[in-house]
Scaffold this active site. Structure first.
Site, PDB file in Angstrom:
ATOM      1  N   ARG A  53       0.824  -1.211   0.000  1.00 44.38           N
ATOM      2  CA  ARG A  53       0.000   0.000   0.000  1.00 44.38           C
ATOM      3  C   ARG A  53       0.855   1.257   0.000  1.00 44.38           C
ATOM      4  O   ARG A  53       0.497   2.260  -0.632  1.00 44.38           O
ATOM      5  CB  ARG A  53      -0.883   0.029   1.253  1.00 44.38           C
ATOM      6  N   HIS A  57     -19.591   8.840   2.511  1.00 43.26           N
ATOM      7  CA  HIS A  57     -19.861   7.438   2.833  1.00 43.26           C
ATOM      8  C   HIS A  57     -21.378   7.234   2.859  1.00 43.26           C
ATOM      9  O   HIS A  57     -22.101   8.045   3.454  1.00 43.26           O
ATOM     10  CB  HIS A  57     -19.250   7.095   4.205  1.00 43.26           C
ATOM     11  N   ASP A  78     -13.697   5.303   7.755  1.00 46.01           N
ATOM     12  CA  ASP A  78     -15.045   5.891   7.811  1.00 46.01           C
ATOM     13  C   ASP A  78     -15.340   6.516   9.172  1.00 46.01           C
ATOM     14  O   ASP A  78     -16.446   6.404   9.707  1.00 46.01           O
ATOM     15  CB  ASP A  78     -16.107   4.836   7.448  1.00 46.01           C
TER      16      ASP A  78
HETATM   17  C1  GAR Z   1     -21.304   6.520  -3.587  1.00 47.88           C
HETATM   18  O1  GAR Z   1     -22.545   6.008  -3.153  1.00 47.88           O
HETATM   19  C2  GAR Z   1     -20.403   6.737  -2.395  1.00 47.88           C
HETATM   20  O2  GAR Z   1     -21.066   7.170  -1.251  1.00 47.88           O
HETATM   21  C3  GAR Z   1     -19.835   5.359  -2.204  1.00 47.88           C
HETATM   22  O3  GAR Z   1     -19.602   4.871  -3.499  1.00 47.88           O
HETATM   23  C4  GAR Z   1     -20.549   5.469  -4.401  1.00 47.88           C
HETATM   24  C5  GAR Z   1     -19.791   6.072  -5.563  1.00 47.88           C
HETATM   25  O4  GAR Z   1     -20.668   6.473  -6.571  1.00 47.88           O
HETATM   26  N1  GAR Z   1     -18.635   5.390  -1.421  1.00 47.88           N
HETATM   27  C6  GAR Z   1     -18.239   4.418  -0.634  1.00 47.88           C
HETATM   28  O5  GAR Z   1     -18.855   3.388  -0.480  1.00 47.88           O
HETATM   29  C7  GAR Z   1     -16.944   4.688   0.094  1.00 47.88           C
HETATM   30  N2  GAR Z   1     -16.630   3.653   1.018  1.00 47.88           N
HETATM   31  P1  GAR Z   1     -20.159   7.475  -7.713  1.00 47.88           P
HETATM   32  O6  GAR Z   1     -18.860   6.887  -8.284  1.00 47.88           O
HETATM   33  O7  GAR Z   1     -21.265   7.459  -8.736  1.00 47.88           O
HETATM   34  O8  GAR Z   1     -19.933   8.810  -7.094  1.00 47.88           O
END
Ligand code: GAR
Length: 198
Positions: free
Chosen positions: A65, A109, A145
């Site tokens: 990482r 999140h 988170d």
């Molecule tokens: C969103 O719902 C965001 O909240 C989530 O991924 C999606 C991305 O959608 N994020 C997570 O789960 C972070 N752990 P997008 O690419 O259309 O913005």
């Protein structure tokens, strides 16, 4: 003018909303969109908006990482960002990376944190019988988170909801929440914003 870099892993709908919001008298502008997935659909959308993009594929780094993140940092810092907005960026970040951008990195999140950090947030909310789901924008700290909450939007869970349907309705609200919080953050305001759904 504050310079904003946005990190994505997928479709980038939040990134598009953030980028489009930064115009006119907005105190920030999008300067760079990056992804850990060279095939992320959002990269093309960013280029269509005239924003510089980069990808650092995490896979060749295996479990290293720190080496992956060093490459991310090299790309990000070349654009001299004031703010890093994680928008569907699906890699866990090391404390070293978080420290490098301490106080200037936000994440969205899809849950009402502190409920449901991690994955499958909507399925977990439905399974638990929650009446409300939603999304949270928070400052990024080393714990996953977690970090000071800058804004939340609440969305009712409907009686026969599926995770996909709930996720779709929450995503619509994410598109209201994240630009509103980013604007306030760029203005120096860290007070929490609570949006009612509508
Ligand atoms: C969103 O719902 C965001 O909240 C989530 O991924 C999606 C991305 O959608 N994020 C997570 O789960 C972070 N752990 P997008 O690419 O259309 O913005």
């Amino acid at each position: 003018m504050k310079r904003v870099a946005i990190l994505i892993s997928g479709g980038g709908s939040n990134m598009v909303r953030l980028a489009e919001s930064m115009s006119g008298d907005h105190p920030a502008r999008p300067v760079l969109v990056g992804s850990n997935d060279p095939a992320a659909a959002g990269l093309g959308k960013a280029r269509d908006l005239g924003i510089a993009t980069f990808a650092v594929d995490h896979r060749p780094f295996g479990g290293d990482r720190a080496a992956f993140e060093a490459e991310l940092i090299r790309n990000l810092d070349a654009a001299e960002p004031d703010i890093i907005a994680l928008a569907g960026f699906m890699r866990i970040l090391t404390p070293g990376f978080v420290r490098h951008y301490e106080g200037r990195m936000l994440n969205i999140h899809p849950s009402l944190l502190p409920k449901y950090p991690g994955l499958n947030t909507h399925a977990r909310a439905i399974e638990a019988g929650d009446m409300e789901a939603g999304a949270t924008v928070h400052e990024v700290i080393a714990d996953l988170d977690a970090g000071p909450i800058l804004g939340q939007v609440r969305v009712p869970v409907l009686p026969d909801d599926t995770p996909d349907r709930l996720a779709g309705r929450v995503l619509v609200q994410e598109h209201r929440l994240y630009p509103a919080v980013l604007r306030r953050f760029a203005e120096g305001c860290r007070a929490r914003l609570d949006l009612a759904c509508h």
